[in-house]
Scaffold this active site. Structure first.
Site, PDB file in Angstrom:
ATOM      1  N   ARG A 145      11.135  -1.483  11.880  1.00 28.42           N
ATOM      2  CA  ARG A 145       9.864  -0.897  12.336  1.00 28.42           C
ATOM      3  C   ARG A 145       9.395  -1.689  13.554  1.00 28.42           C
ATOM      4  NH1 ARG A 145       4.867   0.136   8.157  1.00 28.42           N
ATOM      5  NH2 ARG A 145       3.603  -1.098   9.588  1.00 28.42           N
ATOM      6  N   LYS A 179       0.832  -1.212   0.000  1.00 24.78           N
ATOM      7  CA  LYS A 179       0.000   0.000   0.000  1.00 24.78           C
ATOM      8  C   LYS A 179       0.864   1.259   0.000  1.00 24.78           C
ATOM      9  CE  LYS A 179      -2.119  -1.096   3.910  1.00 24.78           C
ATOM     10  NZ  LYS A 179      -1.508  -2.393   4.239  1.00 24.78           N
ATOM     11  N   ARG A 218      -0.972  -8.778  13.298  1.00 26.40           N
ATOM     12  CA  ARG A 218      -1.465  -7.818  12.290  1.00 26.40           C
ATOM     13  C   ARG A 218      -2.248  -8.557  11.215  1.00 26.40           C
ATOM     14  NH1 ARG A 218       4.124  -5.349  10.889  1.00 26.40           N
ATOM     15  NH2 ARG A 218       3.058  -4.300   9.147  1.00 26.40           N
ATOM     16  N   ARG A 262     -10.328   0.697   7.919  1.00 31.01           N
ATOM     17  CA  ARG A 262      -9.915  -0.660   8.274  1.00 31.01           C
ATOM     18  C   ARG A 262     -10.999  -1.406   9.016  1.00 31.01           C
ATOM     19  NH1 ARG A 262      -3.947   0.304   8.237  1.00 31.01           N
ATOM     20  NH2 ARG A 262      -3.028  -1.652   8.834  1.00 31.01           N
ATOM     21  N   ARG A 287      11.871  -6.525   5.681  1.00 30.87           N
ATOM     22  CA  ARG A 287      11.884  -5.118   6.080  1.00 30.87           C
ATOM     23  C   ARG A 287      12.353  -4.974   7.530  1.00 30.87           C
ATOM     24  NH1 ARG A 287       6.473  -1.779   5.629  1.00 30.87           N
ATOM     25  NH2 ARG A 287       6.006  -2.904   7.539  1.00 30.87           N
TER      26      ARG A 287
HETATM   27  P1  AP5 Z   1       4.709  -1.594   1.988  1.00 29.96           P
HETATM   28  O1  AP5 Z   1       4.573  -0.761   0.794  1.00 29.96           O
HETATM   29  O2  AP5 Z   1       5.243  -0.993   3.228  1.00 29.96           O
HETATM   30  O3  AP5 Z   1       3.322  -2.330   2.301  1.00 29.96           O
HETATM   31  P2  AP5 Z   1       2.109  -1.856   3.191  1.00 29.96           P
HETATM   32  O4  AP5 Z   1       0.919  -2.542   2.660  1.00 29.96           O
HETATM   33  O5  AP5 Z   1       2.106  -0.375   3.296  1.00 29.96           O
HETATM   34  O6  AP5 Z   1       2.554  -2.534   4.559  1.00 29.96           O
HETATM   35  P3  AP5 Z   1       2.472  -1.978   6.027  1.00 29.96           P
HETATM   36  O7  AP5 Z   1       3.370  -2.845   6.841  1.00 29.96           O
HETATM   37  O8  AP5 Z   1       2.671  -0.515   6.099  1.00 29.96           O
HETATM   38  O9  AP5 Z   1       0.970  -2.326   6.326  1.00 29.96           O
HETATM   39  P4  AP5 Z   1       0.146  -2.287   7.611  1.00 29.96           P
HETATM   40  O10 AP5 Z   1      -1.239  -2.273   7.118  1.00 29.96           O
HETATM   41  O11 AP5 Z   1       0.503  -3.378   8.554  1.00 29.96           O
HETATM   42  O12 AP5 Z   1       0.668  -0.969   8.345  1.00 29.96           O
HETATM   43  P5  AP5 Z   1       0.086   0.476   8.587  1.00 29.96           P
HETATM   44  O13 AP5 Z   1       1.227   1.388   8.666  1.00 29.96           O
HETATM   45  O14 AP5 Z   1      -1.012   0.786   7.664  1.00 29.96           O
HETATM   46  O15 AP5 Z   1       5.577  -2.869   1.580  1.00 29.96           O
HETATM   47  C1  AP5 Z   1       5.980  -3.825   2.554  1.00 29.96           C
HETATM   48  C2  AP5 Z   1       7.417  -4.273   2.257  1.00 29.96           C
HETATM   49  O16 AP5 Z   1       7.447  -4.975   1.019  1.00 29.96           O
HETATM   50  C3  AP5 Z   1       8.403  -3.102   2.094  1.00 29.96           C
HETATM   51  O17 AP5 Z   1       9.639  -3.461   2.625  1.00 29.96           O
HETATM   52  C4  AP5 Z   1       8.488  -2.922   0.568  1.00 29.96           C
HETATM   53  O18 AP5 Z   1       9.722  -2.404   0.171  1.00 29.96           O
HETATM   54  C5  AP5 Z   1       8.289  -4.339   0.071  1.00 29.96           C
HETATM   55  N1  AP5 Z   1       7.602  -4.395  -1.236  1.00 29.96           N
HETATM   56  C6  AP5 Z   1       6.663  -3.532  -1.712  1.00 29.96           C
HETATM   57  N2  AP5 Z   1       6.248  -3.909  -2.944  1.00 29.96           N
HETATM   58  C7  AP5 Z   1       6.936  -5.046  -3.242  1.00 29.96           C
HETATM   59  C8  AP5 Z   1       6.945  -5.903  -4.387  1.00 29.96           C
HETATM   60  N3  AP5 Z   1       6.170  -5.676  -5.446  1.00 29.96           N
HETATM   61  N4  AP5 Z   1       7.737  -7.001  -4.351  1.00 29.96           N
HETATM   62  C9  AP5 Z   1       8.541  -7.254  -3.255  1.00 29.96           C
HETATM   63  N5  AP5 Z   1       8.594  -6.461  -2.164  1.00 29.96           N
HETATM   64  C10 AP5 Z   1       7.788  -5.370  -2.148  1.00 29.96           C
HETATM   65  O19 AP5 Z   1      -0.535   0.317  10.037  1.00 29.96           O
HETATM   66  C11 AP5 Z   1       0.305   0.092  11.153  1.00 29.96           C
HETATM   67  C12 AP5 Z   1      -0.516   0.034  12.421  1.00 29.96           C
HETATM   68  O20 AP5 Z   1      -1.111   1.328  12.669  1.00 29.96           O
HETATM   69  C13 AP5 Z   1      -1.696  -0.934  12.436  1.00 29.96           C
HETATM   70  O21 AP5 Z   1      -1.302  -2.239  12.810  1.00 29.96           O
HETATM   71  C14 AP5 Z   1      -2.619  -0.285  13.475  1.00 29.96           C
HETATM   72  O22 AP5 Z   1      -2.176  -0.552  14.773  1.00 29.96           O
HETATM   73  C15 AP5 Z   1      -2.424   1.189  13.192  1.00 29.96           C
HETATM   74  N6  AP5 Z   1      -3.389   1.714  12.192  1.00 29.96           N
HETATM   75  C16 AP5 Z   1      -3.094   2.211  10.946  1.00 29.96           C
HETATM   76  N7  AP5 Z   1      -4.218   2.574  10.298  1.00 29.96           N
HETATM   77  C17 AP5 Z   1      -5.245   2.308  11.143  1.00 29.96           C
HETATM   78  C18 AP5 Z   1      -6.650   2.432  11.035  1.00 29.96           C
HETATM   79  N8  AP5 Z   1      -7.222   2.905   9.923  1.00 29.96           N
HETATM   80  N9  AP5 Z   1      -7.397   2.033  12.087  1.00 29.96           N
HETATM   81  C19 AP5 Z   1      -6.835   1.552  13.226  1.00 29.96           C
HETATM   82  N10 AP5 Z   1      -5.511   1.395  13.390  1.00 29.96           N
HETATM   83  C20 AP5 Z   1      -4.714   1.768  12.359  1.00 29.96           C
HETATM   84 MG    MG Z   2       2.178   1.023   4.849  1.00 26.36          MG
END
Ligand code: AP5
Ligand code: MG
Length: 191
Positions: A134, A14, A145, A89, A128
């Site tokens: 992280r 994402k 997660r 979410r 990562r």
């Molecule tokens: P990346 O692009 O970082 O993927 P992502 O989907 O953004 O993964 P996240 O880990 O950020 O998702 P998440 O939903 O757990 O975290 P969020 O920050 O939203 O890619 C992942 C890795 O793969 C990277 O190293 C990248 O380089 C690599 N990659 C990318 N594309 C690739 C490809 N094509 N091939 C190979 N490798 C690739 O949320 C974190 C926390 O915040 C949640 O757990 C929750 O506690 C809180 N939170 C956030 N939003 C909310 C909400 N709306 N409601 C409640 N709590 C929330």
């Molecule tokens: Mg992300």
């Protein structure tokens, strides 16, 4: 311009894809995860509240994140569209988002759902963890997660499918290949 939602499990790409698409269409990327991580590193009140949830792989309570998004999308740079990365979410967040957008006389143009198998997600996040450290990229938290995603966020796929807004995108391939698939989907939005 466009109002876009990026959905998908942890590690589905994402954030990576949101950056590319936002640069291309000149719209702000609103990542609730990044907002929460910044608040945590600055030790603000929000950061202190969010920490235990984020670091255990649970969702931060709806009213907190809804409040953040509500304020953010009222800002001037969102007038011509924006991309939500990681919000909504829960069904409650999605319903509240509809209300907020209605008040602002805006609507969602497309919901991009990045589809990646679970084994690949875990591999990406463990990789990562070594590179970036992280705080929620440890194996037990990654598992939580994933569970949180399937229990609470996965139902949104059907929620947006019923509204005819959902576009599933194969999230396997190079970053460029996936961006091309997303651009194609955005090009085909009926305006
Ligand atoms: P990346 O692009 O970082 O993927 P992502 O989907 O953004 O993964 P996240 O880990 O950020 O998702 P998440 O939903 O757990 O975290 P969020 O920050 O939203 O890619 C992942 C890795 O793969 C990277 O190293 C990248 O380089 C690599 N990659 C990318 N594309 C690739 C490809 N094509 N091939 C190979 N490798 C690739 O949320 C974190 C926390 O915040 C949640 O757990 C929750 O506690 C809180 N939170 C956030 N939003 C909310 C909400 N709306 N409601 C409640 N709590 C929330
Ligand atoms: Mg992300």
């Amino acid at each position: 311009m466009y109002t876009i939602i990026f959905m998908g499990p942890p590690g589905s790409g994402k954030g990576t894809q949101a950056k590319i698409i936002c640069e291309l269409y000149h719209i702000p990327q609103i990542s609730t995860g990044e907002i929460l991580r910044n608040a945590m590193s600055n030790q603000t009140d929000l950061g202190k509240k969010a920490k235990e949830y984020v670091e255990s792989g649970k969702l931060v309570p709806d009213d907190i994140v809804i409040g953040i998004v509500k304020e953010r999308i009222k800002e001037k740079d969102c007038e011509k569209g924006f991309l939500l990365d990681g919000f909504p979410r829960t069904v409650k967040q999605a319903e509240e988002l509809d209300k907020i957008l209605n008040e602002l006389k805006k609507r969602i143009d497309i919901v991009i759902n990045l589809d990646v198998p679970e084994e690949e997600l875990i591999q990406r996040l463990l990789k990562r963890a070594k590179l970036e450290g992280r705080s929620d990229d440890t194996e037990p938290v990654i598992r939580n997660r994933m569970k949180t995603y399937f229990d609470q966020t996965y139902p949104l796929i059907e929620f947006y499918n019923q509204k005819n807004l959902l576009k599933n995108i194969n999230g396997i391939g190079t970053i460029e290949e996936i961006s091309e698939r997303i651009k194609e989907a955005i090009k085909n939005i009926d305006k």
